[in-house]
Design an enzyme around this catalytic site. Structure first.
Site, PDB file in Angstrom:
ATOM      1  N   HIS A   4       0.843  -1.196   0.000  1.00  0.00           N
ATOM      2  CA  HIS A   4       0.000   0.000   0.000  1.00  0.00           C
ATOM      3  C   HIS A   4       0.882   1.250   0.000  1.00  0.00           C
ATOM      4  O   HIS A   4       2.093   1.164   0.205  1.00  0.00           O
ATOM      5  CB  HIS A   4      -0.954   0.021   1.217  1.00  0.00           C
ATOM      6  CG  HIS A   4      -0.267   0.028   2.537  1.00  0.00           C
ATOM      7  ND1 HIS A   4      -0.326  -1.035   3.409  1.00  0.00           N
ATOM      8  CD2 HIS A   4       0.513   0.957   3.140  1.00  0.00           C
ATOM      9  CE1 HIS A   4       0.377  -0.760   4.491  1.00  0.00           C
ATOM     10  NE2 HIS A   4       0.900   0.458   4.346  1.00  0.00           N
TER      11      HIS A   4
HETATM   12  P1  TYD Z   1      -2.531  -3.362   7.324  1.00  0.00           P
HETATM   13  O1  TYD Z   1      -2.289  -1.915   7.120  1.00  0.00           O
HETATM   14  O2  TYD Z   1      -3.214  -4.098   6.231  1.00  0.00           O
HETATM   15  O3  TYD Z   1      -1.173  -4.087   7.696  1.00  0.00           O
HETATM   16  P2  TYD Z   1       0.077  -4.358   6.733  1.00  0.00           P
HETATM   17  O4  TYD Z   1       0.113  -3.247   5.757  1.00  0.00           O
HETATM   18  O5  TYD Z   1       1.249  -4.372   7.637  1.00  0.00           O
HETATM   19  O6  TYD Z   1      -0.119  -5.670   6.088  1.00  0.00           O
HETATM   20  O7  TYD Z   1      -3.355  -3.503   8.675  1.00  0.00           O
HETATM   21  C1  TYD Z   1      -3.860  -4.722   9.119  1.00  0.00           C
HETATM   22  C2  TYD Z   1      -5.152  -4.454   9.876  1.00  0.00           C
HETATM   23  O8  TYD Z   1      -4.914  -3.701  11.044  1.00  0.00           O
HETATM   24  C3  TYD Z   1      -6.153  -3.728   9.051  1.00  0.00           C
HETATM   25  O9  TYD Z   1      -7.425  -4.353   9.238  1.00  0.00           O
HETATM   26  C4  TYD Z   1      -6.214  -2.373   9.650  1.00  0.00           C
HETATM   27  C5  TYD Z   1      -5.768  -2.592  11.064  1.00  0.00           C
HETATM   28  N1  TYD Z   1      -5.005  -1.429  11.612  1.00  0.00           N
HETATM   29  C6  TYD Z   1      -5.592  -0.638  12.576  1.00  0.00           C
HETATM   30  O10 TYD Z   1      -6.748  -0.820  12.962  1.00  0.00           O
HETATM   31  N2  TYD Z   1      -4.863   0.409  13.065  1.00  0.00           N
HETATM   32  C7  TYD Z   1      -3.597   0.661  12.669  1.00  0.00           C
HETATM   33  O11 TYD Z   1      -2.980   1.635  13.153  1.00  0.00           O
HETATM   34  C8  TYD Z   1      -3.024  -0.173  11.653  1.00  0.00           C
HETATM   35  C9  TYD Z   1      -1.635   0.087  11.130  1.00  0.00           C
HETATM   36  C10 TYD Z   1      -3.771  -1.208  11.157  1.00  0.00           C
END
Ligand code: TYD
Length: 385
Positions: free
Chosen positions: A291
């Site tokens: 992302h």
């Molecule tokens: P995601 O951003 O997809 O993680 P990565 O990019 O590391 O794979 O986040 C995973 C999940 O966590 C997603 O459902 C959103 C949630 N999340 C929060 O609720 N708060 C936060 O601060 C972060 C970073 C993620």
């Protein structure tokens, strides 16, 4: 006043002289009105009697300007503000003159009429001439030469910020530094120390732009934004995409006690920390991320283990930064696609973020990311260096 004299001595003095001219002109007009409306044979008006009062008025005018800083940000004032400040200036002058006259018993009776009238005329002249002179100055100083700028950055990014702007033909006139501790500065460029100085600089120096380098938008003080808005000076970001930072670490002489690393808000991190999160218990060779952020600035570090951060700016070239120890940090500005690969099982990824969690601020679709990169027009520094 100190700031005005530092950043626009001649312009400031021109306003002081203008004020004196207005007052002298107002007195002449008031005397003329008096002569033509009163039977001067009965009142026997003498310029000589009145002259000492006019001199007092002029001296008091300069005193009020300096003591009460009544020309503060005069170039930024809109008409209403100009009226309020001019009323303040004239009222203070009037009170001080009244005190002088009261204690010295100077002046003849008929002086009173001319003094009242002179101050009323002075107020009208002040507002009118200030507005006209401001407009004239603006036109005279109208840019069109080499673009000039004030650069706001931290001492860590100072040299590269100046280099980036100089390379693109911008003349950096002043720098506003957020310093980490004692910090470095430059002898060849004027340094603005406080928000007030920055505002004065924007107001009194002919600038085309304020450039923000390596800082999050939330670090721009409200006063500075307001000054730029009033003076018609644009604020622009000149950003790099990412930087690898060495995190301060205190190692113990005896290695068995380990090492202590730390980060300090503002000093080490060019954004306000709104959120902290960490990713644990991930197995080796797992990929996460995929992302980009539209606004979120982040500082990533891996205090334990080894994680590759693959960065993509939408061009064909990708860069990989390996975070493999507590001393290494990765500062990511918004607008970069990132993928994280766990090289060792159980590696810990810690993230400091400038924004609260907001799904709308994420770009999770790669095609959308490419479209976003093509759309956004932020000037960039050295790109993915
Ligand atoms: P995601 O951003 O997809 O993680 P990565 O990019 O590391 O794979 O986040 C995973 C999940 O966590 C997603 O459902 C959103 C949630 N999340 C929060 O609720 N708060 C936060 O601060 C972060 C970073 C993620």
């Amino acid at each position: 006043m100190k700031n005005q004299l530092r950043y626009g001595k001649l312009k400031y003095i021109s306003f002081v002289l203008l004020n004196l001219l207005c007052l002298a002109g107002a007195n002449m007009l008031a005397a003329w009105v008096y002569m033509n409306t009163h039977n001067t044979r009965r009142h026997r008006y003498s310029y000589a009697d009145h002259w000492s009062i006019v001199v007092f008025m002029l001296v008091i005018d300069v005193f009020i300007t300096i003591a009460f800083n009544t020309l503060n940000r005069v170039l930024m004032r809109r008409a209403l503000k100009e009226l309020v400040e001019s009323i303040k200036h004239v009222a203070l002058s009037f009170v001080l003159l009244a005190l002088v006259l009261f204690t010295t018993k100077l002046g003849a009776d008929y002086s009173r009429f001319t003094v009242y009238l002179a101050y009323i005329i002075d107020l009208i002249l002040l507002v009118g001439t200030h507005i006209a002179w401001k407009e004239l100055l603006r036109r005279l100083l109208k840019r069109g030469r080499t673009p000039t700028a004030l650069l706001m950055t931290t001492d860590k990014f100072l040299d590269e910020g100046i280099d980036t702007l100089t390379k693109s033909g911008v003349d950096v006139r002043a720098i506003f530094l957020l310093k980490a501790g004692k910090g470095q500065s430059r002898d060849d460029i004027d340094e603005v120390q406080t928000e007030d100085e920055a505002t004065a600089c924007i107001c009194w120096t002919p600038l085309d732009r304020v450039y923000i380098y390596g800082l999050d938008h939330q670090m721009i003080p409200e006063k500075l934004k307001h000054a730029c808005e009033e003076m018609g000076v644009a604020i622009d970001f000149v950003d790099f995409e990412y930087r690898i930072l060495e995190l301060k670490t205190v190692a113990n002489e005896d290695p068995k006690y380990g090492a202590l690393s730390f980060l300090e808000g503002k000093r080490d991190i060019p954004f306000p920390i709104r959120r902290v999160y960490w990713i644990t218990q991930t197995e080796a060779d797992q990929h996460r991320g995929f992302h980009a952020h539209k606004q979120n600035c982040q500082l990533l570090f891996c205090p334990h283990g080894k994680i590759d951060i693959i960065l993509d700016d939408g061009s064909n070239e990708k860069k990989t930064v390996t975070l493999d120890g507590p001393r290494k940090g990765l500062l990511l500005m918004p607008g970069l696609w990132r993928e994280m690969v766990w090289r060792e099982s159980g590696s810990v990824l810690c993230v400091l973020a400038s924004e609260y969690y907001d799904e709308k601020e994420y770009i999770r679709n790669y095609d959308e990311f490419i479209a976003y990169r093509n759309r956004e027009t932020l000037p960039r520094g050295d790109g993915m260096t």
